[in-house]
Design a protein around this motif. Structure first.
Motif, mmCIF file in Angstrom:
data_model
loop_
_atom_site.group_PDB
_atom_site.id
_atom_site.type_symbol
_atom_site.label_atom_id
_atom_site.label_comp_id
_atom_site.label_asym_id
_atom_site.label_seq_id
_atom_site.Cartn_x
_atom_site.Cartn_y
_atom_site.Cartn_z
ATOM 1 N N UNK A 439 -36.458 -77.620 14.237
ATOM 2 C CA UNK A 439 -37.623 -76.773 13.970
ATOM 3 C C UNK A 439 -37.484 -76.082 12.621
ATOM 4 N N UNK A 440 -38.590 -75.923 11.870
ATOM 5 C CA UNK A 440 -38.504 -75.228 10.570
ATOM 6 C C UNK A 440 -38.130 -73.765 10.774
ATOM 7 N N UNK A 441 -37.382 -73.250 9.823
ATOM 8 C CA UNK A 441 -36.997 -71.848 9.898
ATOM 9 C C UNK A 441 -38.223 -70.963 9.744
ATOM 10 N N UNK A 442 -38.262 -69.940 10.550
ATOM 11 C CA UNK A 442 -39.371 -68.989 10.448
ATOM 12 C C UNK A 442 -39.234 -68.178 9.169
ATOM 13 N N UNK A 443 -40.284 -68.164 8.389
ATOM 14 C CA UNK A 443 -40.246 -67.406 7.136
ATOM 15 C C UNK A 443 -40.387 -65.922 7.441
ATOM 16 N N UNK A 444 -39.465 -65.087 6.955
ATOM 17 C CA UNK A 444 -39.557 -63.655 7.247
ATOM 18 C C UNK A 444 -40.776 -63.027 6.582
ATOM 19 N N UNK A 445 -41.332 -62.061 7.267
ATOM 20 C CA UNK A 445 -42.490 -61.369 6.713
ATOM 21 C C UNK A 445 -42.084 -60.568 5.475
ATOM 22 N N UNK A 446 -42.867 -60.670 4.415
ATOM 23 C CA UNK A 446 -42.512 -59.907 3.209
ATOM 24 C C UNK A 446 -42.611 -58.397 3.442
ATOM 25 N N UNK A 447 -41.594 -57.722 2.994
ATOM 26 C CA UNK A 447 -41.601 -56.274 3.134
ATOM 27 C C UNK A 447 -42.557 -55.649 2.125
ATOM 28 N N UNK A 448 -43.264 -54.637 2.524
ATOM 29 C CA UNK A 448 -44.144 -53.962 1.545
ATOM 30 C C UNK A 448 -43.312 -53.298 0.461
ATOM 31 N N UNK A 449 -43.650 -53.628 -0.764
ATOM 32 C CA UNK A 449 -42.890 -53.098 -1.889
ATOM 33 C C UNK A 449 -43.283 -51.653 -2.176
ATOM 34 N N UNK A 450 -42.265 -50.817 -2.331
ATOM 35 C CA UNK A 450 -42.491 -49.427 -2.685
ATOM 36 C C UNK A 450 -42.664 -49.312 -4.207
ATOM 37 N N UNK A 451 -43.628 -48.575 -4.639
ATOM 38 C CA UNK A 451 -43.805 -48.418 -6.093
ATOM 39 C C UNK A 451 -42.606 -47.717 -6.716
ATOM 40 N N UNK A 452 -42.349 -48.072 -7.958
ATOM 41 C CA UNK A 452 -41.218 -47.467 -8.670
ATOM 42 C C UNK A 452 -41.418 -45.963 -8.808
ATOM 43 N N UNK A 453 -40.296 -45.270 -8.920
ATOM 44 C CA UNK A 453 -40.356 -43.809 -9.034
ATOM 45 C C UNK A 453 -41.112 -43.400 -10.290
ATOM 46 N N UNK A 454 -40.936 -44.189 -11.371
ATOM 47 C CA UNK A 454 -41.602 -43.829 -12.634
ATOM 48 C C UNK A 454 -43.119 -43.922 -12.521
ATOM 49 N N UNK A 455 -43.598 -44.767 -11.571
ATOM 50 C CA UNK A 455 -45.042 -44.946 -11.430
ATOM 51 C C UNK A 455 -45.668 -43.945 -10.472
ATOM 52 N N UNK A 456 -44.832 -43.142 -9.842
ATOM 53 C CA UNK A 456 -45.373 -42.188 -8.879
ATOM 54 C C UNK A 456 -46.129 -41.064 -9.604
ATOM 55 N N UNK A 457 -47.197 -40.607 -8.967
ATOM 56 C CA UNK A 457 -47.964 -39.494 -9.525
ATOM 57 C C UNK A 457 -47.220 -38.187 -9.224
ATOM 58 N N UNK A 458 -46.977 -37.434 -10.257
ATOM 59 C CA UNK A 458 -46.220 -36.182 -10.123
ATOM 60 C C UNK A 458 -47.120 -35.005 -10.396
ATOM 61 N N UNK A 459 -46.800 -33.932 -9.714
ATOM 62 C CA UNK A 459 -47.551 -32.689 -9.865
ATOM 63 C C UNK A 459 -46.582 -31.567 -10.210
#
Length: 465
Positions: A439-459
């Motif tokens: 049987x073909x190997x089950x492809x793992x579900x892609x993890x949701x990528x977290x945005x880089x810290x530099x791209x985060x909106x800061x206040x």
């Protein structure tokens, strides 16, 4: 893109097997001067329908399983039915020792085939993952041990001695051979045990004559297997089951550890136990004497093996033809000596082709065991495939006087419901392992990528004073 399942290839080969079986049945009927009717065609179509149901079960619940194993089993089972029917025709006018007439065995074998295929389908449906068996390894081992030794300790009215061996449990018209199921239960146990305790068996002890022998404290399972094997030989008077059981244990040990010392030590232990049993017990001495020289008592204890050798000699290279032999002259022709009947009617060429068919099945089973990803599946698949090949070696070696004759049956060929049920369970387990391997190997579900810290909106928050 998913790989092809090759289920259509399997269906075509099953159809070819049904055609061969129908053709063999026509030859048997013609050579026995039986009237050829459309019933033969209907029988062939009914057999194809049974195989088609098994194919649909594989297509539904094990779509990636090996496409060759089931056609091999279907052809072997079909040829066994043809030979049992041919023996029924030869024995139709023969009186049994108790004065009764011969009872046809072919209809019962057809019924057992249908029940075995139903059990085969149930195994595929409810056993969705072979690794589930490992969780109940010790339970299976306990049940297998009870099933193995039970006929030897029960009284004769429940466990009668038939042909010198106590391997049956009889309940009126119904009888069962628990050893056929015990071999599968014990294989599951040993595979699960070796997976969990593998480190104990890979540690080397002393080196003797160039071999790294195991440590003394790790010999418990091997000594226990040896004790059970010798007990079967003594209590049940069954050399075949004893040899089969111990051979399976040794192969599983070798596959798990890759150390030849286990095999050498096991063979020495078994030979020592067999020698002591030969010295102490009369039935073992009789079997060995018949193996060394059956012509000492050709009309008594050596009658079976003598008639088997005469049948094989009569068959020669190409055989007497289906329906042209004398299976009524061979004792137990539809059970222990069915391969001798095949050798007489199909000759050396036909018997060799039959052995090659078994070899193809065993090789495909070993291939599935090598390809599966988990260790338990590798051990269990290897043990199951080896069990079929080794059982065939024991029975064919016995009828050809290569080894002492035993009371073991040829898988899928010989008459017997217990053997047929157990071997179809074995096939279902092998197909389940093969499905997991292909049987073909089950492809793992892609993890949701977290945005880089530099791209985060800061206040900017002003700290209160």
């Amino acid at each position: 893109m998913r790989p092809p399942t090759k289920r259509t290839t399997e269906l075509i080969m099953l159809g070819f097997a049904a055609v061969l079986v129908t053709g063999a049945l026509i030859l048997v009927e013609a050579n026995q001067e039986q009237e050829l009717t459309m019933n033969i065609v209907w029988l062939g179509l009914a057999y194809l329908a049974l195989l088609s149901i098994a194919h649909l079960a594989v297509r539904r619940w094990a779509p990636y399983a090996d496409p060759v194993m089931l056609p091999c089993v279907g052809l072997l089972n079909g040829l066994g039915l043809v030979m049992i029917h041919r023996i029924d025709l030869a024995m139709a006018d023969v009186k049994m020792p108790d004065g009764s007439m011969w009872s046809p065995a072919a209809p019962k074998q057809v019924l057992w085939t249908a029940i075995a295929l139903a059990l085969f389908c149930a195994c595929l449906k409810f056993l969705t993952d072979h690794r589930t068996l490992a969780k109940y390894g010790y339970t299976f081992g306990f049940l297998g041990l009870i099933a193995l030794v039970l006929p030897g300790v029960l009284p004769s009215f429940i466990a009668p001695e038939i042909n010198g061996a106590k391997i049956w449990l009889s309940f009126g018209a119904f009888s069962i051979q628990p050893g056929e199921f015990a071999k599968i239960l014990l294989m599951v146990f040993f595979a699960a045990f070796l997976v969990s305790k593998r480190d104990l068996f890979t540690a080397a002890g002393r080196r003797v004559f160039g071999l790294d022998l195991p440590r003394a404290r790790d010999l418990g399972p091997l000594v226990a297997a040896w004790a059970v094997g010798v007990s079967i030989m003594v209590l049940q008077k069954d050399l075949g089951s004893s040899l089969l059981f111990f051979g399976i244990v040794l192969v599983l040990l070798y596959v798990a550890t890759e150390r030849a010392a286990w095999v050498v030590l096991g063979v020495v232990l078994f030979c020592g136990g067999a020698f002591v049993a030969w010295k102490l017990f009369t039935h073992v001495q009789v079997r060995v004497q018949n193996w060394l020289d059956p012509f000492v008592d050709p009309s008594g204890s050596g009658y079976q093996i003598v008639q088997s050798l005469f049948g094989l000699g009569t068959g020669g290279l190409f055989g007497a033809g289906l329906g042209g032999g004398r299976p009524d002259q061979i004792p137990e022709a539809n059970t222990d000596f069915i391969t001798a009947v095949i050798g007489e009617e199909l000759g050396f060429v036909g018997l060799a082709a039959l052995l090659l068919l078994y070899m193809v099945f065993a090789m495909r089973g070993l291939r599935a065991a090598l390809s599966v990803r988990d260790t338990f599946g590798k051990l269990l698949g290897g043990g199951l495939a080896f069990a079929v090949a080794f059982q065939l070696f024991i029975i064919v070696g016995g009828i050809t006087k290569l080894i002492p004759m035993t009371g073991i049956t040829a898988p899928f060929l010989s008459k017997g419901g217990s053997s047929l049920l157990a071997n179809y369970i074995l096939v279902a387990l092998l197909l389940r392992i093969s499905d997991a391997a292909r049987a073909p190997k089950a492809t793992p579900k892609p993890r949701p990528q977290q945005p880089a810290i530099a791209d985060q909106f800061t206040v900017m928050v002003e700290r209160p004073k």
